[in-house]
Scaffold this active site. Structure first.
Site, mmCIF file in Angstrom:
data_model
loop_
_atom_site.group_PDB
_atom_site.id
_atom_site.type_symbol
_atom_site.label_atom_id
_atom_site.label_comp_id
_atom_site.label_asym_id
_atom_site.label_seq_id
_atom_site.Cartn_x
_atom_site.Cartn_y
_atom_site.Cartn_z
ATOM 1 C CE LYS A 13 -2.070 -1.096 3.848
ATOM 2 N NZ LYS A 13 -1.347 -2.350 4.128
ATOM 3 N NE ARG A 88 -3.979 -1.155 9.994
ATOM 4 C CZ ARG A 88 -2.968 -0.529 9.463
ATOM 5 N NH1 ARG A 88 -3.084 0.672 8.996
ATOM 6 N NH2 ARG A 88 -1.803 -1.121 9.362
ATOM 7 N NE ARG A 127 7.433 -2.470 6.218
ATOM 8 C CZ ARG A 127 6.113 -2.353 6.391
ATOM 9 N NH1 ARG A 127 5.360 -1.867 5.417
ATOM 10 N NH2 ARG A 127 5.552 -2.737 7.509
ATOM 11 N NE ARG A 160 6.493 -0.357 10.061
ATOM 12 C CZ ARG A 160 5.310 -0.317 9.463
ATOM 13 N NH1 ARG A 160 5.187 0.246 8.266
ATOM 14 N NH2 ARG A 160 4.248 -0.840 10.027
ATOM 15 N NE ARG A 171 2.135 -4.819 11.448
ATOM 16 C CZ ARG A 171 3.144 -4.719 10.582
ATOM 17 N NH1 ARG A 171 4.263 -5.398 10.773
ATOM 18 N NH2 ARG A 171 3.052 -3.953 9.542
HETATM 19 P P1 ADP Z 1 2.222 -1.856 3.197
HETATM 20 O O1 ADP Z 1 2.233 -0.339 3.159
HETATM 21 O O2 ADP Z 1 1.007 -2.438 2.548
HETATM 22 O O3 ADP Z 1 2.446 -2.396 4.583
HETATM 23 P P2 ADP Z 1 4.789 -1.628 1.820
HETATM 24 O O4 ADP Z 1 4.479 -0.727 0.661
HETATM 25 O O5 ADP Z 1 5.527 -1.020 2.968
HETATM 26 O O6 ADP Z 1 3.445 -2.372 2.318
HETATM 27 O O7 ADP Z 1 5.597 -2.879 1.237
HETATM 28 C C1 ADP Z 1 6.050 -3.918 2.105
HETATM 29 C C2 ADP Z 1 7.392 -4.454 1.608
HETATM 30 O O8 ADP Z 1 7.191 -5.135 0.357
HETATM 31 C C3 ADP Z 1 8.440 -3.378 1.337
HETATM 32 O O9 ADP Z 1 9.707 -3.889 1.704
HETATM 33 C C4 ADP Z 1 8.366 -3.150 -0.185
HETATM 34 O O10 ADP Z 1 9.616 -2.731 -0.712
HETATM 35 C C5 ADP Z 1 7.985 -4.541 -0.682
HETATM 36 N N1 ADP Z 1 7.132 -4.527 -1.883
HETATM 37 C C6 ADP Z 1 6.135 -3.645 -2.189
HETATM 38 N N2 ADP Z 1 5.552 -3.963 -3.371
HETATM 39 C C7 ADP Z 1 6.202 -5.086 -3.825
HETATM 40 C C8 ADP Z 1 6.066 -5.925 -4.984
HETATM 41 N N3 ADP Z 1 5.153 -5.669 -5.932
HETATM 42 N N4 ADP Z 1 6.900 -6.987 -5.097
HETATM 43 C C9 ADP Z 1 7.823 -7.254 -4.136
HETATM 44 N N5 ADP Z 1 7.988 -6.516 -3.018
HETATM 45 C C10 ADP Z 1 7.197 -5.438 -2.858
HETATM 46 P P1 AMP Z 2 1.103 0.694 8.954
HETATM 47 O O1 AMP Z 2 2.229 1.660 8.756
HETATM 48 O O2 AMP Z 2 -0.108 1.024 8.134
HETATM 49 O O3 AMP Z 2 1.534 -0.738 8.827
HETATM 50 O O4 AMP Z 2 0.625 0.878 10.473
HETATM 51 C C1 AMP Z 2 1.502 0.622 11.550
HETATM 52 C C2 AMP Z 2 0.721 0.604 12.860
HETATM 53 O O5 AMP Z 2 0.131 1.889 13.105
HETATM 54 C C3 AMP Z 2 -0.456 -0.380 12.923
HETATM 55 O O6 AMP Z 2 -0.060 -1.701 13.239
HETATM 56 C C4 AMP Z 2 -1.319 0.249 14.026
HETATM 57 O O7 AMP Z 2 -0.774 0.011 15.311
HETATM 58 C C5 AMP Z 2 -1.152 1.745 13.726
HETATM 59 N N1 AMP Z 2 -2.183 2.216 12.766
HETATM 60 C C6 AMP Z 2 -1.987 2.669 11.497
HETATM 61 N N2 AMP Z 2 -3.160 3.007 10.927
HETATM 62 C C7 AMP Z 2 -4.122 2.746 11.849
HETATM 63 C C8 AMP Z 2 -5.541 2.863 11.865
HETATM 64 N N3 AMP Z 2 -6.223 3.295 10.792
HETATM 65 N N4 AMP Z 2 -6.198 2.500 13.004
HETATM 66 C C9 AMP Z 2 -5.536 2.069 14.074
HETATM 67 N N5 AMP Z 2 -4.202 1.913 14.129
HETATM 68 C C10 AMP Z 2 -3.499 2.251 13.033
#
Ligand code: ADP
Ligand code: AMP
Length: 220
Positions: A13, A88, A127, A160, A171
């Protein structure tokens, strides 16, 4: 364009939101990024959020909803936004509808990114994030030019706290129980578009753009 990205942690995302927001010239609003900035800045909001984030639980709705309401009222979000990580759960989705109705507007599309759980675990374990610009990398799938350093400003990348295997599994459970029901909620609202989020980042972006365009056409 007022859009929401929905999908499990690690679906991509943030990666897609960054690219799409730039292309569409609208701000990316990531609740996770806002929380993390508050945690590292030591603010009251950060103190409230930290324990929930470390466990991989959702931060309570009253804290999250108030933060999103403030953010969406800022001038750069008036013409559109791309929400990443919010809503969420269904109560947050209902609050979002009210926030937007009070601003005389509504969502255009909710884009669901679909990817299987094993791939999510692989993605999250590798990541790495930039503390300066928030750009996200993967040690294998999307590596920085120089290992451990951001391509933009050379800052040291970090892993992270919540990207450890145990917290990742928790999660995913939270996603299944609380967030996945949004798929049905937004299908009912006629807003959902689903794409596969596997394959190279650029291919996922192309699918996302096509799905957004299709939604715009069918709404016109
Ligand atoms: P989210 O925001 O949904 O938690 P991220 O955008 O942070 O996900 O992506 C999670 C991990 O996967 C990151 O390390 C990113 O570089 C990797 N990633 C994102 N899109 C792809 C893809 N299409 N193929 C492989 N790895 C990806
Ligand atoms: P993310 O960066 O989207 O993976 O979010 C990291 C963490 O932030 C989550 O595991 C939650 O603890 C908190 N968080 C992010 N967005 C929300 C939301 N919409 N509602 C509640 N907690 C959130």
């Amino acid at each position: 364009m007022r859009a929401v990205l929905v999908g499990p942690p690690g679906a991509g995302k943030g990666t897609q939101a960054q690219i799409l927001a730039e292309e569409l010239s609208i701000p990316k609003v990531s609740t996770g990024d806002i929380f993390r900035a508050n945690v590292s800045g030591g603010t009251e909001l950060g103190k409230k959020a930290k324990e929930f984030m470390d466990r991989g639980d959702l931060v309570p709705d009253e804290v999250t909803n108030a933060m999103v309401k403030d953010r969406l009222a800022q001038s750069d979000a008036v013409e559109g936004f791309l929400l990443d990580g919010f809503p969420r759960n269904v109560p947050q989705a209902e609050t979002l509808r009210t926030i937007l109705a009070d601003l005389d507007t509504s969502l255009d599309v909710v884009l669901e990114l679909k990817v299987d759980e094993e791939e999510v675990v692989r993605r999250l374990s590798g990541r790495r994030s930039c503390p300066e610009c928030g750009r996200v990398y993967h040690v294998e799938y999307d590596a920085p030019k120089e290992p451990g350093k951001c391509d933009n400003e050379g800052a040291e990348l970090y892993q992270r706290e919540d990207d450890r295997e145990e917290t990742i599994r928790h999660r995913l459970e939270v996603y299944r129980e609380q967030t996945a029901p949004l798929v049905e909620f937004y299908t009912g609202e006629g807003l959902l578009a689903t794409i596969s989020a596997t394959g190279p980042v650029a291919e996922v972006t192309a699918r996302a753009k096509a799905a957004i365009d299709e939604k715009k056409r069918s709404a016109a």
